[in-house]
Write a protein that holds these residues in place. Structure first.
Motif, PDB file in Angstrom:
ATOM      1  N   LEU A 193      12.503  -3.534  -4.251  1.00 23.24           N
ATOM      2  CA  LEU A 193      11.450  -2.768  -4.904  1.00 23.24           C
ATOM      3  C   LEU A 193      12.063  -1.604  -5.673  1.00 23.24           C
ATOM      4  CD1 LEU A 193       8.891  -2.524  -1.955  1.00 23.24           C
ATOM      5  CD2 LEU A 193       9.130  -4.343  -3.646  1.00 23.24           C
ATOM      6  N   PRO A 194      11.903  -1.547  -6.989  1.00 24.98           N
ATOM      7  CA  PRO A 194      12.435  -0.423  -7.749  1.00 24.98           C
ATOM      8  C   PRO A 194      11.699   0.873  -7.442  1.00 24.98           C
ATOM      9  CG  PRO A 194      11.087  -1.809  -9.159  1.00 24.98           C
ATOM     10  CD  PRO A 194      11.227  -2.532  -7.860  1.00 24.98           C
ATOM     11  N   GLU A 195      10.411   0.762  -7.147  1.00 26.97           N
ATOM     12  CA  GLU A 195       9.562   1.898  -6.787  1.00 26.97           C
ATOM     13  C   GLU A 195       8.269   1.349  -6.215  1.00 26.97           C
ATOM     14  OE1 GLU A 195       7.911   4.048 -10.145  1.00 26.97           O
ATOM     15  OE2 GLU A 195       8.523   2.421 -11.493  1.00 26.97           O
ATOM     16  N   LEU A 196       7.460   2.224  -5.632  1.00 23.55           N
ATOM     17  CA  LEU A 196       6.148   1.819  -5.144  1.00 23.55           C
ATOM     18  C   LEU A 196       5.125   2.046  -6.249  1.00 23.55           C
ATOM     19  CD1 LEU A 196       6.304   3.337  -1.543  1.00 23.55           C
ATOM     20  CD2 LEU A 196       6.703   0.963  -2.239  1.00 23.55           C
ATOM     21  N   MET A 235      12.481  -1.155   0.972  1.00 25.67           N
ATOM     22  CA  MET A 235      12.559  -1.257  -0.480  1.00 25.67           C
ATOM     23  C   MET A 235      13.802  -2.028  -0.912  1.00 25.67           C
ATOM     24  SD  MET A 235      10.988   2.394  -1.750  1.00 25.67           S
ATOM     25  CE  MET A 235      10.856   1.815  -3.446  1.00 25.67           C
ATOM     26  N   GLN A 236      14.899  -1.866  -0.186  1.00 22.27           N
ATOM     27  CA  GLN A 236      16.099  -2.631  -0.506  1.00 22.27           C
ATOM     28  C   GLN A 236      15.912  -4.102  -0.165  1.00 22.27           C
ATOM     29  OE1 GLN A 236      19.210  -0.587   1.628  1.00 22.27           O
ATOM     30  NE2 GLN A 236      19.455   0.995   0.056  1.00 22.27           N
ATOM     31  N   THR A 237      15.306  -4.368   0.991  1.00 23.39           N
ATOM     32  CA  THR A 237      15.089  -5.749   1.415  1.00 23.39           C
ATOM     33  C   THR A 237      14.196  -6.501   0.439  1.00 23.39           C
ATOM     34  OG1 THR A 237      15.332  -5.136   3.745  1.00 23.39           O
ATOM     35  CG2 THR A 237      14.191  -7.206   3.277  1.00 23.39           C
ATOM     36  N   PRO A 249       0.820  -1.226   0.000  1.00 23.49           N
ATOM     37  CA  PRO A 249       0.000   0.000   0.000  1.00 23.49           C
ATOM     38  C   PRO A 249       0.848   1.268   0.000  1.00 23.49           C
ATOM     39  CG  PRO A 249      -0.948  -1.618   1.481  1.00 23.49           C
ATOM     40  CD  PRO A 249       0.378  -2.176   1.045  1.00 23.49           C
ATOM     41  N   GLN A 250       0.770   1.994  -1.077  1.00 18.98           N
ATOM     42  CA  GLN A 250       1.690   3.100  -1.337  1.00 18.98           C
ATOM     43  C   GLN A 250       1.505   4.260  -0.370  1.00 18.98           C
ATOM     44  OE1 GLN A 250       1.957   3.745  -5.495  1.00 18.98           O
ATOM     45  NE2 GLN A 250       3.070   5.677  -5.343  1.00 18.98           N
TER      46      GLN A 250
END
Length: 301
Positions: free
Chosen positions: A141-144, A136-138, A120-121
């Motif tokens: 994720l390139p982006e939300l 995001m690193q874990t 959920p962004q």
């Protein structure tokens, strides 16, 4: 120009790869596929539409939009050879007169981008910047992308389904269902578009965001939902969890959300939260209890 050409090439690669995917086999009803449905918001993907036994184009049906479409019908199609087998479960409930016949729209996920589309962004704005970057690193994720995914559902997929099939268009008959991250995005979609979706079923909701126990992500999610849960008078919500494998992380968070939902007015026939001791985080286990959320969403009064 290079960016545009790269995007077009990646879209071509996606469509080419999808073209070889077999249609899932079902034991009840039938499947029609909208192959490689293109979008201005997300990558192209298959949409597998299940039509219930006795489907009649002169009849209007409620509709359930389900995420992770690869895993819904045929174990042979899914990567781990497991499936919800919703055609079998729903078909039997319809035959027994326990639920109303419905059309089920299976939306294939985007593979490596699944978590980026399902997290959920807006809730992540409540996560401290350092924690958000770590998450995001874990999860690589390139982006939300959840807000783009929801635009795809509401602005592109839903109109296409309504153009092709006799579904009721009101929010009360337009529902969502998913498991794990699919549970998060189902609740998020109903919260961001309460005028579109009137009910959601969230199985084994992935409150932790990662595969380790933590407080930061659940707190961010709860802060978001403390102000965004839709009107309980006009919306219904089903939630559950198991106690084994990844589901072992969820009880403390789900129990907190149950308190939050109750404070917001969710009760009675509008809210059901269930625990399934011994159940693991698998399609097989979701299939075993699938009749419960289906009766909640579609049960005959």
């Amino acid at each position: 120009m290079r960016r545009v050409l790269t995007a077009l090439f990646l879209q071509w690669i996606t469509v080419t790869a999808l073209a070889a995917d077999p249609l899932p086999s079902v034991v009840s009803g039938r499947i029609e596929r909208i192959a490689s449905l293109s979008s201005q918001h997300v990558s192209a993907r298959h949409i597998d539409v299940w039509l219930p036994p006795g489907f009649d184009r002169n009849q209007q049906y409620p509709v359930i939009y389900m995420h992770d479409g690869q895993a819904l019908f045929d174990p042979a199609v899914n990567w781990n050879k497991q499936a919800w087998q919703i055609d079998r479960v729903a078909g039997q409930l319809i035959q027994d007169g326990q639920i109303e016949p419905a059309i089920i729209v299976g939306i294939w996920n985007a593979g490596a981008l699944r978590a980026a589309e399902f997290l959920p962004q807006q809730a992540m704005q409540f996560l401290p910047a350092a924690k958000r970057q770590s998450l995001m690193q874990t999860r690589a994720l390139p982006e939300l992308m959840a807000d783009r995914y929801l635009k795809f559902l509401v602005e592109e997929l839903k109109p296409e389904i309504e153009r092709r099939y006799p579904v009721r268009k009101g929010a009360a008959s337009t529902m969502l269902m998913g498991s794990s991250m699919g549970g998060l995005i189902s609740l998020y979609a109903m919260s961001e578009y309460p005028q579109v979706f009137g009910a959601a079923a969230c199985l084994s909701t992935h409150w932790t965001g990662t595969f380790e126990q933590n407080a930061s992500v659940p707190l961010a999610l709860f802060q978001y939902w403390s102000g965004k849960l839709p009107d309980p008078a006009s919306h219904r919500l089903y939630m559950d969890y198991g106690t084994e494998t990844l589901d072992a992380l969820y009880p403390v968070h789900q129990q907190f959300f149950d308190v939050l939902a109750k404070e917001k007015g969710y009760s009675g026939e509008h809210y059901l939260s269930r625990a399934f001791p011994g159940a693991a985080h698998t399609e097989t286990d979701w299939s075993v209890r699938l009749a419960v959320p289906l009766r909640f969403l579609l049960g005959k009064q």
